[in-house]
Design a protein around this motif. Sequence first.
Motif, PDB file in Angstrom:
ATOM      1  N   ASP A 212       0.831  -1.210   0.000  1.00  0.00           N
ATOM      2  CA  ASP A 212       0.000   0.000   0.000  1.00  0.00           C
ATOM      3  C   ASP A 212       0.865   1.259   0.000  1.00  0.00           C
ATOM      4  OD1 ASP A 212      -2.213  -1.630   0.061  1.00  0.00           O
ATOM      5  OD2 ASP A 212      -2.627  -1.328   2.190  1.00  0.00           O
ATOM      6  N   ALA A 213       2.004   1.199   0.698  1.00  0.00           N
ATOM      7  CA  ALA A 213       2.908   2.353   0.756  1.00  0.00           C
ATOM      8  C   ALA A 213       3.619   2.594  -0.574  1.00  0.00           C
ATOM      9  CB  ALA A 213       3.940   2.157   1.865  1.00  0.00           C
ATOM     10  N   SER A 214       3.506   1.630  -1.486  1.00  0.00           N
ATOM     11  CA  SER A 214       4.131   1.767  -2.810  1.00  0.00           C
ATOM     12  C   SER A 214       3.203   2.386  -3.836  1.00  0.00           C
ATOM     13  CB  SER A 214       4.590   0.390  -3.313  1.00  0.00           C
ATOM     14  OG  SER A 214       5.483  -0.226  -2.415  1.00  0.00           O
ATOM     15  N   ALA A 215       2.071   2.911  -3.391  1.00  0.00           N
ATOM     16  CA  ALA A 215       1.040   3.377  -4.320  1.00  0.00           C
ATOM     17  C   ALA A 215       1.531   4.457  -5.274  1.00  0.00           C
ATOM     18  CB  ALA A 215      -0.173   3.884  -3.540  1.00  0.00           C
ATOM     19  N   GLN A 216       2.517   5.271  -4.852  1.00  0.00           N
ATOM     20  CA  GLN A 216       2.989   6.356  -5.706  1.00  0.00           C
ATOM     21  C   GLN A 216       4.132   5.934  -6.626  1.00  0.00           C
ATOM     22  OE1 GLN A 216       2.957  10.462  -4.039  1.00  0.00           O
ATOM     23  NE2 GLN A 216       2.730   9.447  -2.061  1.00  0.00           N
ATOM     24  N   ILE A 217       4.319   4.639  -6.785  1.00  0.00           N
ATOM     25  CA  ILE A 217       5.374   4.169  -7.677  1.00  0.00           C
ATOM     26  C   ILE A 217       5.047   4.550  -9.112  1.00  0.00           C
ATOM     27  CG2 ILE A 217       4.475   1.867  -8.326  1.00  0.00           C
ATOM     28  CD1 ILE A 217       7.335   0.821  -7.460  1.00  0.00           C
ATOM     29  N   SER A 218       6.080   4.760  -9.900  1.00  0.00           N
ATOM     30  CA  SER A 218       5.895   5.242 -11.267  1.00  0.00           C
ATOM     31  C   SER A 218       5.219   4.202 -12.151  1.00  0.00           C
ATOM     32  CB  SER A 218       7.249   5.624 -11.864  1.00  0.00           C
ATOM     33  OG  SER A 218       7.120   5.963 -13.226  1.00  0.00           O
ATOM     34  N   GLU A 219       4.394   4.675 -13.056  1.00  0.00           N
ATOM     35  CA  GLU A 219       3.753   3.798 -14.036  1.00  0.00           C
ATOM     36  C   GLU A 219       4.737   3.327 -15.084  1.00  0.00           C
ATOM     37  OE1 GLU A 219       1.170   1.471 -15.744  1.00  0.00           O
ATOM     38  OE2 GLU A 219       0.327   2.828 -14.248  1.00  0.00           O
ATOM     39  N   ASP A 220       5.722   4.156 -15.407  1.00  0.00           N
ATOM     40  CA  ASP A 220       6.580   3.881 -16.561  1.00  0.00           C
ATOM     41  C   ASP A 220       8.052   3.709 -16.194  1.00  0.00           C
ATOM     42  OD1 ASP A 220       7.011   6.469 -15.838  1.00  0.00           O
ATOM     43  OD2 ASP A 220       6.782   7.323 -17.839  1.00  0.00           O
ATOM     44  N   ASN A 221       8.341   3.216 -14.998  1.00  0.00           N
ATOM     45  CA  ASN A 221       9.733   2.888 -14.695  1.00  0.00           C
ATOM     46  C   ASN A 221      10.238   1.866 -15.704  1.00  0.00           C
ATOM     47  OD1 ASN A 221       9.989   4.558 -12.507  1.00  0.00           O
ATOM     48  ND2 ASN A 221       9.650   3.004 -10.962  1.00  0.00           N
ATOM     49  N   SER A 222      11.535   1.883 -16.003  1.00  0.00           N
ATOM     50  CA  SER A 222      12.104   0.932 -16.949  1.00  0.00           C
ATOM     51  C   SER A 222      12.060  -0.466 -16.361  1.00  0.00           C
ATOM     52  CB  SER A 222      13.555   1.309 -17.258  1.00  0.00           C
ATOM     53  OG  SER A 222      14.385   1.037 -16.141  1.00  0.00           O
ATOM     54  N   VAL A 223      12.341  -1.485 -17.186  1.00  0.00           N
ATOM     55  CA  VAL A 223      12.275  -2.871 -16.710  1.00  0.00           C
ATOM     56  C   VAL A 223      13.366  -3.186 -15.694  1.00  0.00           C
ATOM     57  CG1 VAL A 223      11.144  -3.732 -18.787  1.00  0.00           C
ATOM     58  CG2 VAL A 223      13.649  -3.730 -18.655  1.00  0.00           C
ATOM     59  N   THR A 224      14.328  -2.297 -15.522  1.00  0.00           N
ATOM     60  CA  THR A 224      15.351  -2.500 -14.488  1.00  0.00           C
ATOM     61  C   THR A 224      15.008  -1.780 -13.194  1.00  0.00           C
ATOM     62  OG1 THR A 224      16.675  -0.649 -15.328  1.00  0.00           O
ATOM     63  CG2 THR A 224      17.156  -2.846 -16.205  1.00  0.00           C
ATOM     64  N   LYS A 225      13.834  -1.176 -13.134  1.00  0.00           N
ATOM     65  CA  LYS A 225      13.318  -0.535 -11.929  1.00  0.00           C
ATOM     66  C   LYS A 225      11.915  -1.079 -11.657  1.00  0.00           C
ATOM     67  CE  LYS A 225      16.769   2.510 -11.913  1.00  0.00           C
ATOM     68  NZ  LYS A 225      17.839   2.498 -10.896  1.00  0.00           N
ATOM     69  N   LEU A 226      11.547  -1.175 -10.405  1.00  0.00           N
ATOM     70  CA  LEU A 226      10.200  -1.591 -10.053  1.00  0.00           C
ATOM     71  C   LEU A 226       9.216  -0.468 -10.359  1.00  0.00           C
ATOM     72  CD1 LEU A 226      11.072  -3.285  -6.666  1.00  0.00           C
ATOM     73  CD2 LEU A 226      10.250  -4.453  -8.714  1.00  0.00           C
TER      74      LEU A 226
END
Length: 483
Positions: A212-226
Amino acid sequence: MKNIRTKITGLALVSLGLFVTSCSEDNFLDQQSPTDPPTETAVTNEKTLAIAVDGLYNLMQTSSDGAQNSYGALIPTLNELLGDNGFVSLRNSNRFTATRQPTLTFFVRQGGDIQTLWNSLYKIIANANYIISKEGVISDDLSNDDTPQNLFAQAHLVRAMCYHTLITFYADKVGGANQDLGVPLALKYDVSQLLPRSSVQAVYNQIKSDLDASAQISEDNSVTKLGKGALDIMYSRYYLSIKDYTNANVYSQKVLDNANYTLLSKSNAASYFSDDSNSAGETIFQLEYTSNDQPGANDGITATWYSGGRYRQNFATRAFYNQYSATDVRKTAWYSLTGVGAPSITTFPDNPKPVDVKKYTTPDQDIIIFRKTEAIFNQIEALYYTNPGSALTKLNDWVKTYRDENYAFSGSGTALLDEILKQKNMEFFLEGFRYTDLKRNGRGFTNTQTTVSLNPSMKEFQAFPVPLQEQNANPNIQQYPGY
């Protein structure tokens, strides 16, 4: 990951085998005293925060000290060698040989791989804890395209992944035996803490909190980033684990609806594992290796799994290989009956002869952690428990469309569940699923090559032992019954 001149060093905590690293302005992760905490100036701005988060990905790779330490090699290796379809050859380097003993000598407190996995995951957690302790302190650098919120979200997601892996290996499944014996929940840096095991439920509650705390994670991070796709995959894994099949289905569908990724087609299957650029669009997250930071000939997944590797000893069973029909595109794309180099694996002393796995063939090849097709199987497994007719239809449709045009299955009940898990292993062999899939669903097995047999009533099927080193360091930790 890319070579960013990071130098990983261990800072051992008193309990849990924890380690932490810090970073300085010159982009190095500096070594610290074995007893001192990380300096408060290690992460002070978005630049040093980003370096620290990159360090988490570095720690998920195979370690520089030669240990096959977590997501880069050990987790996928143990999932196959402790299952029914992988084995260590009779001609071997003595690595992982305990996994082939019917006396189950792998499952002991002194086991090196059990200790390594524990230490490696808690080392990542310790670093994530330090990063998360800076949440709310780091300001957004407007000259940078990234944001602190996205970076902290990645740290929370990494911590959720590690605790999910720990609870999967070192405790029984939800609703199983000894639900009071989960794993210790270290959520802050504290060299004095000697933590007991939290309950299974408490650990899963923490995993949910981090997701839940990861909700602001990017939509378009590269495949080497979550990114968002990885978060939704982890939600689907989490909900499968706690037997909330409705939400497991919902989050699997979120991944399937995500247009940033494309299901791997028949035509792309043969080249998928040699294409680090992800031109097929299937990959959601992978650990990136380059010629500068590859694990080397003695280390990494290719050392033991590929017939061209230094130790060429871990293989798929012939019984597993024979499950593929002649029209299944995976059969010749991902496996070989002769291998590479000399002597041919047909000369190995095993009977039946080994089957070479061709998914990972070079040391600098990226290791795939999440890919879109997993969402298909997470959804089908969830549907098996809520709408088995729909699960059967989706299984047939996917296999016929994406792997084997002549596939047809019409079973029901546990035969359908076994077929779902079989097809998943046929798709994801050596990607980190088989042992934990069987355990989660309570499906015992016998390995036809080694005759190793496990079932849900056995402690070895339920949980790894707490490593002896951890017990010696932490008097508050309780051993799993029977060890």
